[in-house]
Design a protein around this motif. Structure first.
Motif, PDB file in Angstrom:
ATOM      1  N   LYS A 196      -1.668   8.131  28.762  1.00  0.00           N
ATOM      2  CA  LYS A 196      -2.021   7.849  30.217  1.00  0.00           C
ATOM      3  C   LYS A 196      -1.771   6.377  30.619  1.00  0.00           C
ATOM      4  CE  LYS A 196      -5.020  12.055  30.785  1.00  0.00           C
ATOM      5  NZ  LYS A 196      -5.495  12.761  31.867  1.00  0.00           N
ATOM      6  N   LEU A 197      -1.759   6.109  31.706  1.00  0.00           N
ATOM      7  CA  LEU A 197      -1.297   4.742  32.083  1.00  0.00           C
ATOM      8  C   LEU A 197      -2.654   3.711  31.850  1.00  0.00           C
ATOM      9  CD1 LEU A 197       0.518   2.589  33.206  1.00  0.00           C
ATOM     10  CD2 LEU A 197      -0.649   3.346  35.685  1.00  0.00           C
ATOM     11  N   GLY A 198      -3.913   4.074  31.975  1.00  0.00           N
ATOM     12  CA  GLY A 198      -4.762   3.364  31.677  1.00  0.00           C
ATOM     13  C   GLY A 198      -4.772   2.963  30.161  1.00  0.00           C
ATOM     14  N   GLN A 199      -4.775   4.044  29.408  1.00  0.00           N
ATOM     15  CA  GLN A 199      -4.464   3.860  27.968  1.00  0.00           C
ATOM     16  C   GLN A 199      -3.521   2.858  27.467  1.00  0.00           C
ATOM     17  OE1 GLN A 199      -4.157   7.893  27.067  1.00  0.00           O
ATOM     18  NE2 GLN A 199      -6.491   8.459  26.674  1.00  0.00           N
ATOM     19  N   PHE A 200      -2.215   3.130  28.073  1.00  0.00           N
ATOM     20  CA  PHE A 200      -1.071   2.168  27.710  1.00  0.00           C
ATOM     21  C   PHE A 200      -1.351   0.682  28.068  1.00  0.00           C
ATOM     22  CE2 PHE A 200       2.751   0.200  28.702  1.00  0.00           C
ATOM     23  CZ  PHE A 200       3.630   0.733  27.786  1.00  0.00           C
ATOM     24  N   LEU A 201      -2.149   0.570  28.969  1.00  0.00           N
ATOM     25  CA  LEU A 201      -2.332  -0.909  29.400  1.00  0.00           C
ATOM     26  C   LEU A 201      -3.408  -1.557  28.384  1.00  0.00           C
ATOM     27  CD1 LEU A 201      -2.811  -0.699  33.372  1.00  0.00           C
ATOM     28  CD2 LEU A 201      -1.021  -1.491  32.191  1.00  0.00           C
ATOM     29  N   LYS A 202      -4.257  -0.712  28.004  1.00  0.00           N
ATOM     30  CA  LYS A 202      -5.060  -1.042  26.851  1.00  0.00           C
ATOM     31  C   LYS A 202      -4.329  -1.406  25.766  1.00  0.00           C
ATOM     32  CE  LYS A 202      -8.420   1.889  26.795  1.00  0.00           C
ATOM     33  NZ  LYS A 202      -9.455   2.414  26.491  1.00  0.00           N
ATOM     34  N   LEU A 203      -3.555  -0.592  25.064  1.00  0.00           N
ATOM     35  CA  LEU A 203      -2.913  -0.323  23.884  1.00  0.00           C
ATOM     36  C   LEU A 203      -1.883  -1.653  23.829  1.00  0.00           C
ATOM     37  CD1 LEU A 203      -2.620   0.926  21.299  1.00  0.00           C
ATOM     38  CD2 LEU A 203      -0.778   2.564  22.180  1.00  0.00           C
ATOM     39  N   ALA A 204      -1.281  -1.920  24.765  1.00  0.00           N
ATOM     40  CA  ALA A 204      -0.301  -2.995  25.310  1.00  0.00           C
ATOM     41  C   ALA A 204      -1.020  -4.503  25.300  1.00  0.00           C
ATOM     42  CB  ALA A 204       0.542  -2.684  26.283  1.00  0.00           C
ATOM     43  N   ASN A 205      -2.410  -4.278  25.272  1.00  0.00           N
ATOM     44  CA  ASN A 205      -3.403  -5.697  25.461  1.00  0.00           C
ATOM     45  C   ASN A 205      -2.938  -6.255  26.985  1.00  0.00           C
ATOM     46  OD1 ASN A 205      -4.982  -5.655  23.241  1.00  0.00           O
ATOM     47  ND2 ASN A 205      -3.102  -6.314  22.055  1.00  0.00           N
ATOM     48  N   LEU A 206      -2.630  -5.339  27.888  1.00  0.00           N
ATOM     49  CA  LEU A 206      -2.652  -6.136  29.118  1.00  0.00           C
ATOM     50  C   LEU A 206      -3.668  -6.150  30.045  1.00  0.00           C
ATOM     51  CD1 LEU A 206       0.966  -4.211  29.920  1.00  0.00           C
ATOM     52  CD2 LEU A 206       0.592  -6.540  29.577  1.00  0.00           C
ATOM     53  N   VAL A 207      -4.627  -5.436  29.692  1.00  0.00           N
ATOM     54  CA  VAL A 207      -6.268  -5.407  30.138  1.00  0.00           C
ATOM     55  C   VAL A 207      -6.961  -5.597  28.906  1.00  0.00           C
ATOM     56  CG1 VAL A 207      -5.561  -4.235  32.168  1.00  0.00           C
ATOM     57  CG2 VAL A 207      -6.161  -2.841  30.253  1.00  0.00           C
ATOM     58  N   GLU A 208      -8.365  -5.820  29.236  1.00  0.00           N
ATOM     59  CA  GLU A 208      -9.245  -6.155  28.196  1.00  0.00           C
ATOM     60  C   GLU A 208      -9.991  -4.925  27.939  1.00  0.00           C
ATOM     61  OE1 GLU A 208     -11.750  -9.100  29.469  1.00  0.00           O
ATOM     62  OE2 GLU A 208     -10.356 -10.772  29.653  1.00  0.00           O
ATOM     63  N   SER A 209     -10.169  -3.937  29.061  1.00  0.00           N
ATOM     64  CA  SER A 209     -10.866  -2.692  28.681  1.00  0.00           C
ATOM     65  C   SER A 209     -10.370  -1.705  29.527  1.00  0.00           C
ATOM     66  CB  SER A 209     -12.540  -3.009  29.161  1.00  0.00           C
ATOM     67  OG  SER A 209     -12.451  -3.179  30.363  1.00  0.00           O
ATOM     68  N   GLY A 210     -11.047  -0.241  29.305  1.00  0.00           N
ATOM     69  CA  GLY A 210     -10.770   0.816  30.307  1.00  0.00           C
ATOM     70  C   GLY A 210     -11.060   0.400  31.725  1.00  0.00           C
ATOM     71  N   GLY A 211     -12.385  -0.234  31.722  1.00  0.00           N
ATOM     72  CA  GLY A 211     -12.655  -0.576  33.104  1.00  0.00           C
ATOM     73  C   GLY A 211     -11.930  -1.413  34.004  1.00  0.00           C
ATOM     74  N   HIS A 212     -11.466  -2.351  33.275  1.00  0.00           N
ATOM     75  CA  HIS A 212     -10.295  -3.445  33.880  1.00  0.00           C
ATOM     76  C   HIS A 212      -9.176  -2.805  34.116  1.00  0.00           C
ATOM     77  CE1 HIS A 212      -7.373  -7.091  33.477  1.00  0.00           C
ATOM     78  NE2 HIS A 212      -8.328  -6.957  34.697  1.00  0.00           N
ATOM     79  N   ALA A 213      -8.721  -1.850  33.353  1.00  0.00           N
ATOM     80  CA  ALA A 213      -7.260  -0.890  33.520  1.00  0.00           C
ATOM     81  C   ALA A 213      -7.918  -0.099  34.993  1.00  0.00           C
ATOM     82  CB  ALA A 213      -7.051   0.172  32.568  1.00  0.00           C
ATOM     83  N   LYS A 214      -8.828   0.404  35.058  1.00  0.00           N
ATOM     84  CA  LYS A 214      -9.266   1.259  36.177  1.00  0.00           C
ATOM     85  C   LYS A 214      -9.162   0.467  37.451  1.00  0.00           C
ATOM     86  CE  LYS A 214     -12.760   4.333  38.022  1.00  0.00           C
ATOM     87  NZ  LYS A 214     -14.106   4.944  37.887  1.00  0.00           N
TER      88      LYS A 214
END
Length: 64
Positions: A13-31
């Motif tokens: 999922k997009l949020g998980q991808f952002l976290k895995l790529a270190n583009l965001v600090e947390s799931g909350g930040h991705a959301k």
């Protein structure tokens, strides 16, 4: 910048991808970033974390 992000399952999922790529600090930040329209996938703003990608369709992402 180009980052290769290996995924371990069939889809991610997009949020998980952002976290895995270190583009965001947390799931909350991705959301927050996704719902605020700050994430562009393949040149289109995406506002849903539920979008899933496979290893064949991994996106090009821009985080504003």
């Amino acid at each position: 910048m180009h980052i290769d992000v290996p995924i371990s399952g069939d889809t991610i999922k997009l949020g998980q991808f952002l976290k895995l790529a270190n583009l965001v600090e947390s799931g909350g930040h991705a959301k927050e970033a996704i719902s605020a329209g700050e994430v562009t996938v393949n040149n289109e703003v995406v506002t849903s974390r539920a979008v899933s990608y496979t290893h064949l369709t991994l996106p090009t992402i821009l985080l504003v």
